[in-house]
Write an enzyme that holds these catalytic residues in place. Structure first.
Site, PDB file in Angstrom:
ATOM      1  CG  ASN A   1      -0.304  -0.384   2.504  1.00 51.62           C
ATOM      2  OD1 ASN A   1       0.276  -1.471   2.618  1.00 51.62           O
ATOM      3  ND2 ASN A   1      -0.369   0.487   3.478  1.00 51.62           N
TER       4      ASN A   1
ATOM      5  CB  CYS B   1      -2.391   3.318  10.492  1.00 48.16           C
ATOM      6  SG  CYS B   1      -3.581   2.485   9.490  1.00 48.16           S
TER       7      CYS B   1
END
Ligand code: PLP
Length: 398
Positions: free
Chosen positions: A162, A340
């Site tokens: 990602n 995150c």
């Protein structure tokens, strides 16, 4: 609409340059239309009356659409609340069934959904081995081969990273796993729609038992995903209750979101390859222009196979947080590694695993494109980045 939320909706979205498509993508018009219609058909798909059976029909159509996208049988698709739940169901569901084996093998660059679950498994007494990557983010297959044993319950690796867009060589992973008769789970959340996925072909057909997907990464809605579960793969559910989703995921289905995921999957069929080629050309030009304009820029993972839409670029000596804030002020949405880990000053675990020079890792930004990205937006981003880097560099020498 309540006054306190109205201002958020009214913000001029058309003026934003959205280059954060690995965080989430814009839902397609046809997805929103289909979801609206499905929301009006509000029956419970488990109800036996004809109203309920119409809702059931919509869910089963979506299951077939998602299955077609990866060449799976519709019966092998289990709808969930998204990538994170699919991953948890795959890994925990499998290891808690295979109690005779106590080891899980994964990579050092997984998304937190896999990483944190594996950390929890360690606390519960499992052994977890993390396989390293090279300087461009490629999985070390020799190390994998040395770690998979007859005690391995599961190998879990991502298809596409990602943060960098690097594509793992899953063919080699499947071969290693099949030597020990070990099932493989693939976190394909960032791969669906970006590279072809065929669960029925080659060595995948033997070893790939589980594959996680998330609709909001391919122009569907948030809060819905799917897990591909190969026939005869035994899993223990995470959530107990009704017998929905073949008894693997209890709870009344989110019919509109599932319908939207089916429509988003259908929209990819047949057009993904051309679209990805166009995106790749834009991304490559963007990297060339940016590196030409900003000599302290360097692309992370440049030599590895990558999906078309992602570029992760380090700016030597700068802090990613400062760049992101200034980009945001200029109306450009990008991100530093995974959402995150943004907000922390530590470079991401992915760049650390790649041994990226900390001088570059601290100042690394991920730009991720989509079918809606335009060449003009990318040109404007290069110009803005040049100004930002000059300002930050001047502040540092002041
Ligand atoms: N796996 C990868 C590789 C991801 O990039 C993400 C989300 O960013 C997830 C899993 C989690 O997916 P979701 O947001 O649908 O829970």
């Amino acid at each position: 609409m309540a006054a306190e939320t109205a201002c958020f909706y009214n913000a001029k979205m058309s003026e934003l340059i959205y280059l954060d498509n690995n965080a989430t993508t814009r839902p397609l018009e046809e997805v929103l239309d289909a979801q609206g219609a499905a929301a009006e058909l509000y029956a419970n798909p488990s109800s036996v009356h004809q109203f309920g059976q119409r809702a059931r029909h919509l869910v089963e159509c979506a299951r077939a659409q998602v299955g077609r996208l990866i060449n799976a049988d519709a019966k092998e698709i289990i709808f969930t609340s998204g990538g994170t739940e699919s991953i948890n169901l795959a890994i925990r569901g499998l290891v808690s069934y295979r109690t005779d084996r106590r080891q899980v093998v994964t990579s050092a660059v997984e998304h937190s959904a896999v990483r944190r679950l594996c950390q929890q498994l360690v606390r519960e007494g499992y052994r977890v081995d993390e396989i390293g990557v090279d300087g461009d983010g490629r999985l070390n297959i020799d190390e994998l081969a040395s770690k998979v044993t007859d005690d391995t319950a599961l190998v879990s690796v991502m298809l596409v990273n990602n943060e960098t867009g690097v594509v793992f060589n899953t063919e080699s992973v499947f071969r290693v796993a099949s030597d020990h008769d070990v099932p493989v789970h693939v976190d394909a959340v960032q791969g669906v729609g970006r590279i072809p996925i065929d669960v029925g072909s080659g060595s995948a057909a033997e070893s790939l038992h589980l594959l996680s997907m998330s609709a909001h990464k391919f122009h569907g809605s948030k809060g819905v995903g799917a897990l591909y579960v190969r026939k005869r793969t035994k899993l223990r559910p995470l959530v107990f209750g009704g017998q929905q989703e073949s008894g693997l995921r209890a709870g009344t289905e989110n019919v509109p979101a599932i319908v939207g995921m089916g429509v988003a999957a259908e929209a990819l069929l047949g057009r993904a390859a051309d679209e990805q080629e166009r995106i790749r050309r834009m991304r490559d030009q963007f990297e060339r222009d940016l590196c030409a304009a900003i000599p302290i820029a360097r692309v992370n993972g440049a030599a590895a196979p990558r999906v078309a839409n992602t570029t992760n670029i380090g700016f030597r000596g700068l802090q990613a947080e400062a760049i992101l804030l200034m980009l945001s002020e200029a109306g450009i949405c990008a991100s530093a590694g995974s959402a995150c880990s943004s907000g922390s000053l530590e470079p991401s675990h992915v760049l650390q695993a790649m041994s990226v020079d900390p001088e570059f890792a601290h100042g690394s930004i991920r730009f991720s494109l989509s079918r809606f990205t335009t060449e003009d937006e990318l040109r404007r981003t290069v110009a803005t980045m040049s100004r930002i880097v000059s300002r930050l560099a001047a502040l540092m020498t002041a």
